[in-house]
Design a protein around this motif. Structure first.
Motif, mmCIF file in Angstrom:
data_model
loop_
_atom_site.group_PDB
_atom_site.id
_atom_site.type_symbol
_atom_site.label_atom_id
_atom_site.label_comp_id
_atom_site.label_asym_id
_atom_site.label_seq_id
_atom_site.Cartn_x
_atom_site.Cartn_y
_atom_site.Cartn_z
ATOM 1 N N PHE A 1 8.705 -13.111 -56.484
ATOM 2 C CA PHE A 1 8.798 -12.118 -57.564
ATOM 3 C C PHE A 1 10.101 -12.283 -58.330
ATOM 4 O O PHE A 1 10.134 -12.185 -59.550
ATOM 5 N N GLN A 2 11.173 -12.533 -57.595
ATOM 6 C CA GLN A 2 12.467 -12.686 -58.263
ATOM 7 C C GLN A 2 12.460 -13.875 -59.205
ATOM 8 O O GLN A 2 13.003 -13.825 -60.301
ATOM 9 N N LYS A 3 11.833 -14.961 -58.743
ATOM 10 C CA LYS A 3 11.793 -16.159 -59.578
ATOM 11 C C LYS A 3 10.850 -15.979 -60.754
ATOM 12 O O LYS A 3 11.110 -16.469 -61.847
ATOM 13 N N THR A 4 9.741 -15.308 -60.497
ATOM 14 C CA THR A 4 8.702 -15.255 -61.521
ATOM 15 C C THR A 4 8.981 -14.188 -62.571
ATOM 16 O O THR A 4 8.736 -14.391 -63.750
ATOM 17 N N PHE A 5 9.511 -13.062 -62.124
ATOM 18 C CA PHE A 5 9.689 -11.954 -63.072
ATOM 19 C C PHE A 5 11.146 -11.576 -63.262
ATOM 20 O O PHE A 5 11.444 -10.501 -63.759
ATOM 21 N N ASP A 6 12.032 -12.459 -62.871
ATOM 22 C CA ASP A 6 13.461 -12.250 -63.054
ATOM 23 C C ASP A 6 13.911 -10.834 -62.671
ATOM 24 O O ASP A 6 14.608 -10.163 -63.414
ATOM 25 N N CYS A 7 13.484 -10.422 -61.485
ATOM 26 C CA CYS A 7 13.913 -9.102 -61.025
ATOM 27 C C CYS A 7 14.812 -9.307 -59.808
ATOM 28 O O CYS A 7 15.096 -10.429 -59.441
ATOM 29 N N ARG A 8 15.273 -8.249 -59.231
ATOM 30 C CA ARG A 8 16.081 -8.395 -58.025
ATOM 31 C C ARG A 8 15.764 -7.294 -57.028
ATOM 32 O O ARG A 8 15.703 -6.118 -57.376
ATOM 33 N N PHE A 9 15.551 -7.723 -55.796
ATOM 34 C CA PHE A 9 15.247 -6.787 -54.712
ATOM 35 C C PHE A 9 16.540 -6.451 -53.971
ATOM 36 O O PHE A 9 17.322 -7.340 -53.675
#
Lengths: 289, 751
Positions: free
Chosen positions: A145-153
């Motif tokens: 998810f971080q790579k695909t949607f440039d978010c951060r957990f």
């Protein structure tokens, strides 16, 4: 605020969920869930067998499903919650063979207007992520998810202050008779060995106390929460001569839900699911902003 | 064919350099390598052959062009001779572009023995470039399989080694499928993978090719060359294939350059400017995770990689496809500034914005694109990362201080590059400064502070000034100096920003700042006042340490020049708590610095006054008379001190050093009047002493009163020669010496 269909959300109850905050997803589209499942499936396979390439779309050992949980939201402004499930296919090449659920995680946003109002269209706000299962899968799914949607957990811890709020709010909720006890767990600091103190109260007694504290129904203030806790502390002190205010509140469990300061939650009542999620969404947003 | 080629040759005579003769003699002496030896032998045996070396390559090429049947190398001395010529020229100068066609044909058409072909291929070193057409025609020889497997292999290796020197690659790209078919050959496979790796573009990635590669993978297992090619495929088409590279891998391809390595290096050195950067492997390997830390809790700036999230656009066909997958230029391939310029219209930001931090080209690009989402993505990522990794806010993270330092450093460098601060970084500083010990990551935090954007005083006071002042007063001298240095840079950054804002405002009348100019200038002034305040206290705490004073005066060197250098209506004098310690300093450096600052204040004030007079129209701003008054008070004190020896009488500043004569007499000091003039000033006395020694070498009485009249002028010249430039500027500008004869008279010192 409507409550979710108990049938559809029953599987979320009585499981331990680890909490994460997630920054808004960039260019996520709920129309593409099937594609995402294919890509994530191939990604997981590639991660598991590092160095071997995997074709996207072929049947793999681990099946990924993305599904929408439209009931889990506070208002129409909220993005529908999204469930990600990993299940293992049995090695026997048989159709309709039993698929075993290995891991699940879901994103949700209940009354997250504070965040969603401030982001442009390209972003999707699902600030709360809950995971159940091996952490290694959280790592793989989260990385994707971080790579695909440039978010951060980020792990979402719950501060003792917020735990007292949960204790007060959940005590005040109506539950059926013979509900389980309200339990508060305190950890004593600065000891060579960890020492936890468990403080269990009959739910009806706790509610009676809370009802004397709360002035306006439907509204809770910090003072009321503090007073409620102080009453409990002084009661405890009268019997055991221990000042609980000097310890750290680490866990609250009631008939509604139980929450641990490490950011672990268990929902027990589908009726109050949305309400608990709303509080957690608020905590996640405050961690992001 | 024959005719056309020979006519081409005659039209373009081979340009063999004239210097080959001397070069030849040079290597003849050394004579170590094989080709040289063979030529040597050959020459000794054929002494009658004595032709011009300039023509020898031309002759050799035309020989190879005409050679029809298999000629034995051992038997034919002519072949030996020509082969040696090609080899020696190739090694020394490289071959001109025209000869590749012929020589590649010969090497691959199988007419000559493999030994000859090998030597030919090994000597195919370009002087400048290799024409694409000759490469393409030589590839056609591979189809008819006239040459042996080992020659084919050597040719592929040659192609990889020389890839950068091929002048065009369009037609070569068209042969992609042809090269791909060679993957079947087990020996060729690693090299073909490498060649394909160099040739692959987005449009080359096709599902059937992926399936073929996966079949090979299934057959041969994990092979580094296949992994490399497959990861490139994944990079271009993540929707078709997925692969995670193991962390340890460093090299993916066998070295192909071997036989040509030395020669290639020479060519690269020769045409360093115009040679392309050799193709770097841009594979992202899996990061080696430190076992101890949990998932996602270590600091990794993501590698820039193309946006994986492309299918969102591809699916919606009605949607105007701005990010057309076939058009976009993958960021991994972005390696030079010219590439950036060529592809700027269809460049896509990496899937994780955080990666721009370490990529100056993308920072350039970011500077051009004003898109809110870019900054927002970076904001969220950086905000969370700073919050999670902050070593003094998060428990148990002290062991990762070095990592965090590096990260802060990277952020700072990016801010310098963009000439603006990141808002997530600003918020981080506000949140974490109150918790900071002033020690952890000190220089990084202080540097990041310099990019805090200009904000209103109340906000700055609670977020920055208050927590900073607390740390400042309780920390070491060195820390104080570092803070002052950072505040000076902060001031300069604010001033630069302000100037640009005002410029753009005057360009477009429609745009106006939320706050008026005076409001903005006031915000800057608050910073200057803050520094004046902490400087005053710090000088007391550190008993007027010279080191500290240097940093304080350095700050005021920027402040005194704001009107002229930034064209902003702002002039703030240092507080007396700074001015007097500098004036009475024990150190000539501080005094000299103060003189320079006072000179610049004067220049700025004079310019301001002149502008007011010239431009009759009402200026929006005007320095208050109080500023002039303050300056004049300081100036009187200074001139009284240094020049007219009347410091204690003339000083009219309320916090100045005016003292009644009665009091002064009680001190018992004899010459109190002259005590702070340029001869007796504690910071200057050393110079006076040395001057006396030089002027009266025999006099040991050190009679300072001798420095007067003409000697006073000499002394001044002596001081100027010692490098006291500030003093010179100050005296020459602020002290109007009525005439050279009657020195020591106070002139017009007021502005």
């Amino acid at each position: 605020q409507e409550n979710a269909d108990p049938q559809k959300t029953a599987f979320l109850l009585r499981k331990q969920w680890t909490l994460y905050s997630v920054t808004p997803l960039y260019r996520f589209s709920s129309a593409n869930l099937k594609e995402y499942a294919r890509l994530l499936g191939a990604f997981i396979a590639a991660e598991k067998q590092k160095g071997l390439a995997v074709e996207v779309g072929v049947d793999l050992d681990i099946k990924v499903t993305f599904s929408s949980l439209p009931d889990l939201r506070g208002s129409d402004q909220d993005q529908a919650a999204m469930l990600v499930q990993l299940s293992s296919r049995s090695s026997v090449p048989q159709k309709n063979s039993e698929e075993k659920l290995m891991w699940s995680g879901w994103f949700c946003c209940v009354s997250g207007d504070d965040l969603s109002e401030n982001v442009p269209e390209d972003f999707t706000c699902l600030p709360l992520f809950l995971a159940n299962g091996a952490e290694s899968y959280v790592a793989i799914v989260g990385s994707w998810f971080q790579k695909t949607f440039d978010c951060r957990f980020c792990r979402l811890a719950i501060s003792p202050l917020n735990l007292t709020w949960m204790a007060a709010m959940w005590t005040g909720c109506k539950v059926e008779k013979n509900a389980s006890a309200t339990e508060l767990v305190f950890s004593v600091p600065c000891l060579p060995q960890p020492l936890d103190i468990s403080y269990a109260i009959h739910p009806e007694d706790a509610k009676a106390l809370w009802d004397t504290v709360q002035k306006t129904p439907g509204e809770i203030t910090q003072e009321e929460v503090d007073l409620f806790m102080d009453c409990l502390y002084s009661h405890f002190h009268r019997h055991f001569k221990i000042h609980l205010s000097a310890t750290k509140l680490v866990k609250v469990s009631t008939a509604i839900a139980s929450a641990h300061c490490d950011g672990i939650i268990k929902f027990l009542q589908s009726k109050y699911l949305i309400g608990v999620l709303m509080l957690l969404t608020e905590l996640a947003i405050s961690q992001i902003q | 064919m024959q005719r056309r080629q020979s006519s081409k040759n005659s039209k373009q005579p081979l340009q063999v350099p004239h210097s080959s003769q001397t070069d030849l003699s040079a290597w003849r002496k050394g004579g170590r390598t094989d080709p040289e030896k063979s030529l040597q032998n050959h020459q000794s045996r054929n002494s009658q052959v004595n032709e011009s070396k300039q023509d020898s390559l031309e002759q050799a090429v035309s020989y190879f062009e005409k050679v029809q049947n298999r000629v034995s190398l051992k038997k034919s001395e002519v072949l030996q001779k020509h082969l040696a010529t090609v080899e020696s020229i190739a090694l020394q100068k490289g071959l001109p572009p025209e000869v590749f066609d012929v020589l590649l044909n010969v090497a691959l058409d199988g007419k000559l023995a493999d030994a000859v072909n090998t030597r030919l291929l090994k000597s195919l070193i370009p002087a400048s470039v290799i024409p694409e057409t000759s490469v393409v025609s030589s590839v056609s020889w591979l189809c008819v399989s006239k040459c042996s497997g080992s020659i084919q292999l050597l040719f592929i290796r040659w192609l990889i080694a020389m890839f950068d020197f091929i002048d065009h690659k369009e037609q070569l790209h068209a042969l992609y499928g042809f090269f791909f078919s060679f993957l079947q050959d087990e020996k060729m496979c690693p090299y073909v993978c490498h060649l394909l790796y160099l040739l692959t573009r987005k449009e080359s990635v096709k599902p059937f090719r992926i399936r073929r590669l996966l079949d090979l993978q299934a057959k041969m297992g994990m092979q580094p060359h296949l992994q490399a090619l497959l990861s490139l495929y994944k990079l271009f088409c993540p929707e078709l294939v997925s692969i995670t590279l193991p962390g340890k891998m460093k090299t993916y391809f066998k070295n192909s350059e071997g036989p040509w390595k030395a020669a290639i290096n020479t060519i690269r050195q020769r045409n360093r400017e115009n040679s392309p950067v050799s193709q770097l492997l841009f594979l992202g390997t899996a990061q080696h995770q430190s076992r101890k830390r949990k998932w996602n809790t270590q600091l990794i700036i993501p590698a820039s990689s193309a946006n994986v999230n492309i299918l969102a656009e591809g699916k919606e066909k009605n949607h105007v496809d701005l990010y057309s997958t076939s058009e976009s230029f993958p960021v991994e391939q972005l390696q030079t500034f010219s590439q950036l310029l060529q592809n700027i219209h269809h460049l896509e930001f990496p899937s994780q914005m955080g990666s721009v931090l370490t990529n100056p080209l993308l920072l350039h690009y970011m500077n051009c694109i004003k898109d809110e989402s870019i900054y927002l993505r970076l904001y969220y990522w950086m905000g969370q990362t700073l919050q999670e990794e902050c070593t003094w806010c998060v428990v148990d993270s002290y062991q990762y201080e070095e990592e965090f330092k590096d990260f802060l450093e990277t952020v700072y460098k990016a801010e310098c590059f963009l000439q603006e601060g990141f808002s997530s970084c600003e918020e981080f500083l506000y949140k974490s400064l109150p918790l900071w010990d002033g020690f952890c990551c000190r220089s990084q935090v202080l540097r990041l502070m310099t990019w805090i954007p200009l904000r209103g005083f109340s906000e700055m006071k609670s977020h920055l000034y208050d927590p900073l002042a607390q740390l400042f007063f309780t920390s070491s001298l060195y820390f104080k100096c570092s803070v002052l240095e950072s505040l000076k840079e902060l001031l300069q950054n604010w001033l630069n920003w302000l100037v640009i804002q005002l410029d753009s405002e005057s360009d477009s009348q429609g745009y106006s700042l939320n706050t008026t100019l005076s409001g903005l200038v006031n915000m800057v002034a608050e910073l200057v006042h803050f520094v004046g305040w902490i400087s005053t206290i710090a000088l007391r705490l550190e008993s007027n340490a010279t080191f500290l004073l240097y940093f304080i005066l350095d700050f005021y060197e920027t402040v005194c020049d704001i009107y002229l250098r930034y064209n902003l209506p702002m002039l703030i004098m240092p507080p007396p708590g700074v001015f007097y310690p500098a004036l009475l300093s024990m150190d000539s450096v501080s005094l000299n610095q103060l003189c320079y600052i006072m000179y610049r204040y004067r220049t700025n004030l004079v310019a301001a006054k002149k502008n007011e007079l010239i431009k009759k129209k009402i200026l929006p701003f005007k320095f208050s008379s109080q500023t002039y008054q303050e300056y004049n008070q300081y100036l009187i004190a200074m001139v009284g001190c240094l020049w007219t020896s009347s410091a204690f009488q003339k000083d009219i500043h309320p916090q100045g050093i005016r003292l009644d004569d009665e009091v002064l007499k009680k001190t018992g000091v004899q010459e109190f009047k002259t005590g702070f003039n340029i001869v007796y000033h504690p910071a200057m006395m050393g110079y006076a002493l040395l001057f006396l020694q030089q002027a009266w070498p025999d006099d040991n009485t050190f009679n300072f009163s001798l420095i007067k009249g003409r000697k006073w002028n000499w002394y001044l010249e002596y001081l100027y020669a010692q490098g006291l430039k500030g003093l010179k500027l100050f005296i020459e500008s602020s002290i109007n010496r009525v005439s050279q004869a009657s020195q020591r008279k106070e002139g017009n010192v007021q502005v």
